[in-house]
Design a protein around this motif. Structure first.
Motif, PDB file in Angstrom:
ATOM      1  N   TRP A 269      14.498 -51.566 -49.680  1.00  0.00           N
ATOM      2  CA  TRP A 269      13.305 -52.430 -49.605  1.00  0.00           C
ATOM      3  C   TRP A 269      12.196 -51.640 -48.911  1.00  0.00           C
ATOM      4  CZ3 TRP A 269      15.545 -55.416 -52.744  1.00  0.00           C
ATOM      5  CH2 TRP A 269      16.737 -56.095 -52.502  1.00  0.00           C
ATOM      6  N   VAL A 270      11.011 -51.658 -49.504  1.00  0.00           N
ATOM      7  CA  VAL A 270       9.897 -50.871 -48.964  1.00  0.00           C
ATOM      8  C   VAL A 270       9.140 -51.691 -47.912  1.00  0.00           C
ATOM      9  CG1 VAL A 270       7.788 -49.600 -49.550  1.00  0.00           C
ATOM     10  CG2 VAL A 270       9.652 -49.759 -51.232  1.00  0.00           C
ATOM     11  N   ASP A 271       8.936 -51.104 -46.746  1.00  0.00           N
ATOM     12  CA  ASP A 271       8.127 -51.771 -45.713  1.00  0.00           C
ATOM     13  C   ASP A 271       6.664 -51.686 -46.125  1.00  0.00           C
ATOM     14  OD1 ASP A 271      10.364 -52.259 -44.101  1.00  0.00           O
ATOM     15  OD2 ASP A 271      10.268 -50.235 -43.269  1.00  0.00           O
ATOM     16  N   VAL A 272       6.027 -52.848 -46.266  1.00  0.00           N
ATOM     17  CA  VAL A 272       4.620 -52.876 -46.703  1.00  0.00           C
ATOM     18  C   VAL A 272       3.800 -53.783 -45.804  1.00  0.00           C
ATOM     19  CG1 VAL A 272       5.114 -52.489 -49.169  1.00  0.00           C
ATOM     20  CG2 VAL A 272       5.029 -54.832 -48.284  1.00  0.00           C
ATOM     21  N   ASP A 273       2.491 -53.605 -45.874  1.00  0.00           N
ATOM     22  CA  ASP A 273       1.581 -54.585 -45.293  1.00  0.00           C
ATOM     23  C   ASP A 273       1.643 -55.806 -46.210  1.00  0.00           C
ATOM     24  OD1 ASP A 273      -1.394 -54.692 -43.632  1.00  0.00           O
ATOM     25  OD2 ASP A 273      -1.072 -56.058 -45.314  1.00  0.00           O
ATOM     26  N   LYS A 274       1.915 -56.981 -45.654  1.00  0.00           N
ATOM     27  CA  LYS A 274       2.202 -58.125 -46.528  1.00  0.00           C
ATOM     28  C   LYS A 274       0.973 -58.631 -47.285  1.00  0.00           C
ATOM     29  CE  LYS A 274       1.803 -62.063 -43.392  1.00  0.00           C
ATOM     30  NZ  LYS A 274       2.454 -63.269 -42.902  1.00  0.00           N
ATOM     31  N   ARG A 275      -0.218 -58.172 -46.915  1.00  0.00           N
ATOM     32  CA  ARG A 275      -1.416 -58.598 -47.659  1.00  0.00           C
ATOM     33  C   ARG A 275      -1.935 -57.507 -48.601  1.00  0.00           C
ATOM     34  NH1 ARG A 275      -3.123 -63.616 -46.170  1.00  0.00           N
ATOM     35  NH2 ARG A 275      -2.195 -64.349 -44.229  1.00  0.00           N
ATOM     36  N   THR A 276      -1.974 -56.256 -48.122  1.00  0.00           N
ATOM     37  CA  THR A 276      -2.492 -55.196 -49.012  1.00  0.00           C
ATOM     38  C   THR A 276      -1.391 -54.623 -49.901  1.00  0.00           C
ATOM     39  OG1 THR A 276      -2.034 -53.379 -47.477  1.00  0.00           O
ATOM     40  CG2 THR A 276      -4.164 -54.513 -47.239  1.00  0.00           C
ATOM     41  N   LEU A 277      -0.137 -54.823 -49.516  1.00  0.00           N
ATOM     42  CA  LEU A 277       1.040 -54.317 -50.239  1.00  0.00           C
ATOM     43  C   LEU A 277       1.129 -52.792 -50.211  1.00  0.00           C
ATOM     44  CD1 LEU A 277       0.856 -56.887 -53.180  1.00  0.00           C
ATOM     45  CD2 LEU A 277       2.278 -57.017 -51.125  1.00  0.00           C
ATOM     46  N   GLU A 278       0.379 -52.171 -49.294  1.00  0.00           N
ATOM     47  CA  GLU A 278       0.476 -50.721 -49.116  1.00  0.00           C
ATOM     48  C   GLU A 278       1.720 -50.403 -48.297  1.00  0.00           C
ATOM     49  OE1 GLU A 278      -4.064 -49.170 -48.709  1.00  0.00           O
ATOM     50  OE2 GLU A 278      -3.426 -50.742 -47.331  1.00  0.00           O
ATOM     51  N   ALA A 279       2.395 -49.319 -48.690  1.00  0.00           N
ATOM     52  CA  ALA A 279       3.572 -48.899 -47.928  1.00  0.00           C
ATOM     53  C   ALA A 279       3.141 -48.481 -46.532  1.00  0.00           C
ATOM     54  CB  ALA A 279       4.256 -47.742 -48.641  1.00  0.00           C
ATOM     55  N   GLU A 280       3.974 -48.835 -45.556  1.00  0.00           N
ATOM     56  CA  GLU A 280       3.616 -48.484 -44.181  1.00  0.00           C
ATOM     57  C   GLU A 280       3.803 -46.999 -43.909  1.00  0.00           C
ATOM     58  OE1 GLU A 280       5.908 -51.116 -41.734  1.00  0.00           O
ATOM     59  OE2 GLU A 280       4.635 -52.841 -42.229  1.00  0.00           O
ATOM     60  N   ALA A 281       4.741 -46.357 -44.654  1.00  0.00           N
ATOM     61  CA  ALA A 281       5.133 -44.996 -44.288  1.00  0.00           C
ATOM     62  C   ALA A 281       4.440 -43.895 -45.084  1.00  0.00           C
ATOM     63  CB  ALA A 281       6.651 -44.855 -44.438  1.00  0.00           C
ATOM     64  N   ALA A 282       3.627 -44.241 -46.080  1.00  0.00           N
ATOM     65  CA  ALA A 282       3.033 -43.161 -46.889  1.00  0.00           C
ATOM     66  C   ALA A 282       1.708 -43.604 -47.487  1.00  0.00           C
ATOM     67  CB  ALA A 282       3.997 -42.766 -48.015  1.00  0.00           C
ATOM     68  N   ASP A 283       0.802 -42.650 -47.652  1.00  0.00           N
ATOM     69  CA  ASP A 283      -0.496 -42.950 -48.270  1.00  0.00           C
ATOM     70  C   ASP A 283      -0.364 -42.971 -49.789  1.00  0.00           C
ATOM     71  OD1 ASP A 283      -1.769 -43.051 -45.867  1.00  0.00           O
ATOM     72  OD2 ASP A 283      -2.300 -40.907 -45.882  1.00  0.00           O
ATOM     73  N   GLY A 284      -1.171 -43.811 -50.407  1.00  0.00           N
ATOM     74  CA  GLY A 284      -1.211 -43.846 -51.875  1.00  0.00           C
ATOM     75  C   GLY A 284      -0.002 -44.520 -52.489  1.00  0.00           C
ATOM     76  N   VAL A 285       0.791 -45.197 -51.672  1.00  0.00           N
ATOM     77  CA  VAL A 285       2.001 -45.847 -52.200  1.00  0.00           C
ATOM     78  C   VAL A 285       1.907 -47.356 -51.963  1.00  0.00           C
ATOM     79  CG1 VAL A 285       4.523 -46.009 -52.078  1.00  0.00           C
ATOM     80  CG2 VAL A 285       3.397 -43.801 -51.700  1.00  0.00           C
ATOM     81  N   TYR A 286       2.165 -48.113 -53.011  1.00  0.00           N
ATOM     82  CA  TYR A 286       2.265 -49.571 -52.923  1.00  0.00           C
ATOM     83  C   TYR A 286       3.684 -49.974 -53.311  1.00  0.00           C
ATOM     84  CZ  TYR A 286      -2.873 -50.086 -52.964  1.00  0.00           C
ATOM     85  OH  TYR A 286      -4.208 -50.058 -52.658  1.00  0.00           O
ATOM     86  N   ALA A 287       4.072 -51.185 -52.940  1.00  0.00           N
ATOM     87  CA  ALA A 287       5.321 -51.749 -53.472  1.00  0.00           C
ATOM     88  C   ALA A 287       5.068 -53.209 -53.805  1.00  0.00           C
ATOM     89  CB  ALA A 287       6.464 -51.620 -52.478  1.00  0.00           C
ATOM     90  N   ILE A 288       5.699 -53.659 -54.888  1.00  0.00           N
ATOM     91  CA  ILE A 288       5.537 -55.055 -55.322  1.00  0.00           C
ATOM     92  C   ILE A 288       6.891 -55.638 -55.723  1.00  0.00           C
ATOM     93  CG2 ILE A 288       3.142 -54.808 -56.100  1.00  0.00           C
ATOM     94  CD1 ILE A 288       4.185 -54.578 -58.981  1.00  0.00           C
ATOM     95  N   GLY A 289       6.920 -56.957 -55.803  1.00  0.00           N
ATOM     96  CA  GLY A 289       8.113 -57.646 -56.299  1.00  0.00           C
ATOM     97  C   GLY A 289       9.266 -57.573 -55.320  1.00  0.00           C
ATOM     98  N   ASP A 290      10.466 -57.606 -55.875  1.00  0.00           N
ATOM     99  CA  ASP A 290      11.664 -57.642 -55.031  1.00  0.00           C
ATOM    100  C   ASP A 290      11.711 -56.461 -54.064  1.00  0.00           C
ATOM    101  OD1 ASP A 290      12.330 -59.778 -56.631  1.00  0.00           O
ATOM    102  OD2 ASP A 290      14.205 -58.926 -57.388  1.00  0.00           O
ATOM    103  N   ALA A 291      11.177 -55.317 -54.475  1.00  0.00           N
ATOM    104  CA  ALA A 291      11.289 -54.105 -53.657  1.00  0.00           C
ATOM    105  C   ALA A 291      10.444 -54.164 -52.387  1.00  0.00           C
ATOM    106  CB  ALA A 291      10.885 -52.878 -54.480  1.00  0.00           C
ATOM    107  N   ALA A 292       9.448 -55.049 -52.362  1.00  0.00           N
ATOM    108  CA  ALA A 292       8.517 -55.082 -51.225  1.00  0.00           C
ATOM    109  C   ALA A 292       8.971 -56.091 -50.176  1.00  0.00           C
ATOM    110  CB  ALA A 292       7.126 -55.452 -51.718  1.00  0.00           C
ATOM    111  N   THR A 293       8.969 -55.674 -48.929  1.00  0.00           N
ATOM    112  CA  THR A 293       9.352 -56.580 -47.844  1.00  0.00           C
ATOM    113  C   THR A 293       8.113 -57.325 -47.362  1.00  0.00           C
ATOM    114  OG1 THR A 293      11.033 -54.995 -47.203  1.00  0.00           O
ATOM    115  CG2 THR A 293      10.509 -56.680 -45.596  1.00  0.00           C
TER     116      THR A 293
END
Ligand SMILES: Cc1cc2nc3c(=O)[nH]c(=O)nc-3n(C[C@H](O)[C@H](O)[C@H](O)COP(=O)(O)OP(=O)(O)OC[C@H]3O[C@@H](n4cnc5c(N)ncnc54)[C@H](O)[C@@H]3O)c2cc1C
Length: 381
Positions: A269-293
């Motif tokens: 599961w990818v750690d993301v900002d719950k509003r922007t959906l940007e990954a917390e650990a890397a630039d230019g990476v988003y996660a959506i759907g089941d994979a996003a926490t």
């Protein structure tokens, strides 16, 4: 300079996103300024909600499959391949079959959920499921021939896909056995790991009286520890043991290993900002759907709404404009309450769910949505 967008996973989130983004950036793609690549390890797109109906003989797994190529805009580069490595420093992906690597400026991880039943001893051998095509078919064999005994549905792992689906199953099973005059001979028990029947307090409060009315036995605080297929028992960490004749388990879920290996999260599961959906650990990476926490349910509706947000954000970024679209937690779900009735909930980060009174109309709305899903995946609805 060409901007490259890589979308990893061609399920609900990845497919809706690829089509939405391509629609928004059609001019840039046609001009050769943007490339959108969708990578999926299956040539088919799989729509999982039909699996709920497979054990009752009402749907076939094939009803939930369509060739992905038919669902995506022809401007999208579709790679049927498996991503084996994500390098967020170099911004590149390694693929199982294609040589070399695929570079990206923006990566969206939409890898969904996988099942991990082996984490609980005896679960693979002792329990059925309807959370996979093969599981739903094997379970159907048993369910359709059941005329008496104890049917136990155990929610073994949370979080899991579609938090309402276990409730839906027991409501449908209750109705199904009643219609056949078998309900007095079939005992139904539902187990859940916490002190209520659903993770969301409002949905739990709504569901519990329905279960009591319909003689569906409930065991809460039941964290399944092991299954003994020989003895036909399932035991909890809390010390409860249940006998079963037919056990259906909602297995533990996890995401995919490449996520952890890339340092993007835990258990896939990818750690993301719950509003922007940007990954917390890397630039230019988003996660959506089941994979996003994000704390919202692992549901197709969530993947769909999040796809729209990320499409708008990436389209803005590609055009060197500020990305302002945010996800508000919107979740929508029809909940079957029998073989021909359903409820409906809609909620977000600020507004909790309030289940609608069950009706036949809502049941048909759910079935109609399932039929029209293929238009949703194409981005037409
Ligand atoms: C029985 C059941 C009933 C459900 N009912 C509902 C419902 O009524 N309403 C609802 O909203 N939701 C429902 N859901 C949940 C819904 O199906 C999921 O939440 C939704 O599919 C999530 O979409 P996603 O895009 O995140 O992942 P998925 O749709 O699972 O797609 C992920 C994709 O990524 C691919 N992939 C993974 N790893 C890799 C890799 N390394 N390389 C390449 N490709 C990869 C997978 O093969 C897959 O195609 C249900 C689920 C189940 C099991």
């Amino acid at each position: 300079m060409v901007r490259r967008v890589a979308i990893l996973g061609g399920g609900t989130g990845g497919t809706v996103l690829a089509n939405d983004l391509t629609d928004r950036l059609a001019a840039e793609i046609d001009a050769g300024d943007v490339e959108v690549t969708l990578i999926n390890d299956d040539p088919d797109h799989v729509y999982k909600p039909v699996w709920l109906y497979v054990p009752f003989g009402q749907r076939e797994p094939a009803d939930g499959r369509r060739p992905l190529r038919e669902l995506v805009d022809s401007r999208i580069d579709l790679a049927i391949d498996r991503v084996t490595e994500i390098d967020t420093d170099e911004k590149k992906l390694a693929l199982r079959d294609a040589p070399g690597s695929l570079t990206y400026d923006y990566l969206v991880v939409a890898t969904g959920s996988t099942l991990a039943p082996a984490e609980v001893p005896g679960l693979v051998e002792g329990a059925h499921d309807y959370y996979s095509e093969s599981g739903a078919l094997a379970f159907r064999e048993e369910l359709l021939s059941m005329t008496e005994g104890h049917l136990v549905l155990s929610v073994v792992g949370t979080p899991h896909m579609c938090p309402a689906a276990p409730l839906e199953f027991v409501f449908m099973a209750d109705d199904w056995f009643r219609e056949r005059g078998l309900r007095e001979d079939v005992e139904i028990t539902y187990t859940y790991p916490i002190n209520r029947v659903h993770g969301n307090a409002n949905i739990a409060e709504w569901a519990r009286p329905l279960m009591d009315e319909r003689d569906i036995d409930v065991e809460t605080f039941f964290n399944a520890e092991s299954v003994d297929p020989e003895a036909g028992t399932i035991a909890s960490m809390e010390g409860t043991e249940l006998d079963y004749d037919l056990l259906v388990g909602i297995p533990p879920h996890r995401g995919v290993d490449v996520v952890d290996e890339a340092g993007l999260g835990d258990r896939g599961w990818v750690d993301v900002d719950k509003r922007t959906l940007e990954a917390e650990a890397a630039d230019g990476v988003y996660a959506i759907g089941d994979a996003a926490t994000t704390g919202v349910p692992k549901a197709g509706s969530v993947a769909h709404y999040q796809a729209g947000v990320v499409a708008r954000r990436i389209a803005s970024e590609v055009r060197d404009r500020p990305a302002t679209a945010t996800y508000d937690g919107k979740t929508l779900c029809f909940i079957e309450t029998g073989m021909d009735s359903a409820s409906f909930v809609e909620f977000d980060y600020e507004n909790p769910p309030s289940p609608a009174p069950a009706s036949e109309k809502l049941h048909w709305s759910k079935l109609a949505y399932n039929e029209s899903y293929w238009l949703t995946a194409r981005g037409l609805l």
